[in-house]
Design a protein around this motif. Structure first.
Motif, PDB file in Angstrom:
ATOM      1  N   ALA A 111      53.430   2.146  71.200  1.00  0.00           N
ATOM      2  CA  ALA A 111      53.720   0.767  71.623  1.00  0.00           C
ATOM      3  C   ALA A 111      53.984  -0.115  70.400  1.00  0.00           C
ATOM      4  O   ALA A 111      54.907  -0.928  70.401  1.00  0.00           O
ATOM      5  CB  ALA A 111      52.546   0.219  72.439  1.00  0.00           C
ATOM      6  N   ALA A 112      53.167   0.068  69.351  1.00  0.00           N
ATOM      7  CA  ALA A 112      53.348  -0.729  68.132  1.00  0.00           C
ATOM      8  C   ALA A 112      54.693  -0.414  67.486  1.00  0.00           C
ATOM      9  O   ALA A 112      55.412  -1.316  67.044  1.00  0.00           O
ATOM     10  CB  ALA A 112      52.203  -0.474  67.164  1.00  0.00           C
TER      11      ALA A 112
ATOM     12  N   ALA B  69      57.597  -1.886  69.459  1.00  0.00           N
ATOM     13  CA  ALA B  69      57.669  -3.347  69.324  1.00  0.00           C
ATOM     14  C   ALA B  69      58.143  -3.767  67.934  1.00  0.00           C
ATOM     15  O   ALA B  69      58.278  -4.951  67.652  1.00  0.00           O
ATOM     16  CB  ALA B  69      56.303  -3.954  69.625  1.00  0.00           C
TER      17      ALA B  69
ATOM     18  N   PRO C  34      42.672   5.383  64.607  1.00  0.00           N
ATOM     19  CA  PRO C  34      41.591   5.087  65.571  1.00  0.00           C
ATOM     20  C   PRO C  34      40.630   6.264  65.732  1.00  0.00           C
ATOM     21  O   PRO C  34      39.446   6.068  66.018  1.00  0.00           O
ATOM     22  CB  PRO C  34      42.336   4.821  66.878  1.00  0.00           C
ATOM     23  CG  PRO C  34      43.751   4.521  66.492  1.00  0.00           C
ATOM     24  CD  PRO C  34      43.999   5.301  65.240  1.00  0.00           C
TER      25      PRO C  34
ATOM     26  N   ALA D 185      49.265   6.393  72.430  1.00  0.00           N
ATOM     27  CA  ALA D 185      49.962   5.367  73.216  1.00  0.00           C
ATOM     28  C   ALA D 185      50.038   4.043  72.453  1.00  0.00           C
ATOM     29  O   ALA D 185      51.073   3.367  72.446  1.00  0.00           O
ATOM     30  CB  ALA D 185      49.251   5.167  74.553  1.00  0.00           C
ATOM     31  N   ALA D 186      48.940   3.680  71.785  1.00  0.00           N
ATOM     32  CA  ALA D 186      48.912   2.423  71.023  1.00  0.00           C
ATOM     33  C   ALA D 186      49.876   2.488  69.840  1.00  0.00           C
ATOM     34  O   ALA D 186      50.594   1.525  69.557  1.00  0.00           O
ATOM     35  CB  ALA D 186      47.488   2.123  70.545  1.00  0.00           C
TER      36      ALA D 186
ATOM     37  N   ARG E 202      44.906   7.552  73.905  1.00  0.00           N
ATOM     38  CA  ARG E 202      44.988   6.113  73.700  1.00  0.00           C
ATOM     39  C   ARG E 202      45.523   5.784  72.296  1.00  0.00           C
ATOM     40  O   ARG E 202      46.321   4.860  72.127  1.00  0.00           O
ATOM     41  CB  ARG E 202      43.594   5.511  73.905  1.00  0.00           C
ATOM     42  CG  ARG E 202      43.505   4.054  73.598  1.00  0.00           C
ATOM     43  CD  ARG E 202      42.226   3.494  74.099  1.00  0.00           C
ATOM     44  NE  ARG E 202      42.201   3.561  75.547  1.00  0.00           N
ATOM     45  CZ  ARG E 202      41.589   2.664  76.314  1.00  0.00           C
ATOM     46  NH1 ARG E 202      40.951   1.657  75.751  1.00  0.00           N
ATOM     47  NH2 ARG E 202      41.608   2.773  77.617  1.00  0.00           N
TER      48      ARG E 202
ATOM     49  N   ALA F 172      46.414   8.564  63.718  1.00  0.00           N
ATOM     50  CA  ALA F 172      45.157   9.144  63.228  1.00  0.00           C
ATOM     51  C   ALA F 172      44.050   8.107  63.040  1.00  0.00           C
ATOM     52  O   ALA F 172      42.865   8.416  63.220  1.00  0.00           O
ATOM     53  CB  ALA F 172      45.408   9.866  61.892  1.00  0.00           C
TER      54      ALA F 172
END
Lengths: 197, 197
Positions: free
Chosen positions: B188-189, B192, B162, B184-185, B181, B160
């Motif tokens: 990915a975070a 990781a 961004p 997806a970000a 986006r 939420a």
């Protein structure tokens, strides 16, 4: 630069006093009740000095906010993206949790909705911050730390977003741990290519 | 459930009319000028009906906002975290760019700074959203898609953040691409390990 504009010079002292008066006025009264007359009185200068130098109230407030941010959130250059991002995130947390930072953010965000000048100040301020910090991402791309296609604007927004989200939306505390996590998450997303333009 | 509370039943219709009146009143006047009398008149019900059912103006507004969000941002269950997060991000964008969503967010965010009840409504609302969407992350951990230590609250906030950052801070447009986006970000975070508790 003329002697009067050097730090401690007369022009620099006037500027500092006027900015401090503008920010404390903004914090206490909100933009809607702020006047150049009031700022001049608080700063101990004549109002024509302010009109001559900054033109309008909106331009003065924009300059004062930009100045506060430039002095408290410097553009890092540590030699590595990871530490640059951590430094940026920590400075943002330091700014938004400081007394002037908190009150100014409250004023800007509450008034922006219904005051077009405040919305413009806020928009220009954040656009200027991006332009200023863009170099952090460019250096990282040059060092091969993240994909060349990484969007600088999105990466910088990814560092700041979780901090502002807790502050403005979820109403949760922000601290150094929140800053470090925001920086780490932004970096992981950029490395994975999730922030490519 | 009694017939009157079923969709289309009398109680359900009253509830719908009162919520709609509360949200349009909030959008037009802001919380500070909103009254139960005004909402009752807009909804065509007696004000004692509202007092009996919701107690206070703050409780009514909180219920109306929660209802709007539950109907427009459903909890996804697509079978995979990636598509769940994309669906969530897209629903958030759909809500905040819709006419009722935009005006309500503007009202909540501008008034929250100076009105403790609005701040409380906002805080409870986002806390309730986390509690509701927690299950999305738990299912993903069970399926082995992200580390067991992933923080559900941080992952949901990462989706939420961004979107709200562009909306409230940078004053930039939000659309489906921004939603994708953000999802997806966040993923990915999480993968990781950057969002581990």
């Amino acid at each position: 630069m003329p002697a009067s504009e050097r730090p401690g010079g007369r022009t620099a002292r006037v500027r500092e006093a006027v900015f401090a008066a503008a920010l404390s006025g903004l914090a206490e009264r909100g933009y809607a009740s702020l006047t150049i007359e009031d700022i001049a009185e608080r700063a101990g200068v004549h109002k024509t000095t302010i009109y001559r130098r900054w033109g309008t109230l909106a331009q003065l407030v924009a300059a004062a906010v930009a100045d506060l941010s430039e002095t408290t959130v410097p553009v890092p250059d540590t030699g590595a993206l990871e530490s640059d991002l951590h430094e940026m995130a920590r400075s943002i947390v330091a700014l938004v949790t400081s007394e002037p930072g908190r009150t100014i953010i409250a004023a800007l965000f509450s008034d922006a909705v219904r005051t077009p000048e405040v919305a413009a100040i806020k928009r220009e301020f954040y656009a200027a911050r991006y332009a200023l910090t863009d170099v952090v991402v460019r250096r990282a791309v040059e060092r091969g730390e993240i994909p060349e296609r990484a969007s600088a604007a999105d990466l910088l927004a990814a560092v700041a977003a979780p901090i502002y989200y807790r502050l403005l939306v979820a109403d949760l505390p922000v601290d150094r741990a929140v800053a470090d996590r925001a920086a780490a998450a932004a970096l992981a997303a950029a490395r994975a290519g999730a922030l490519n333009a």
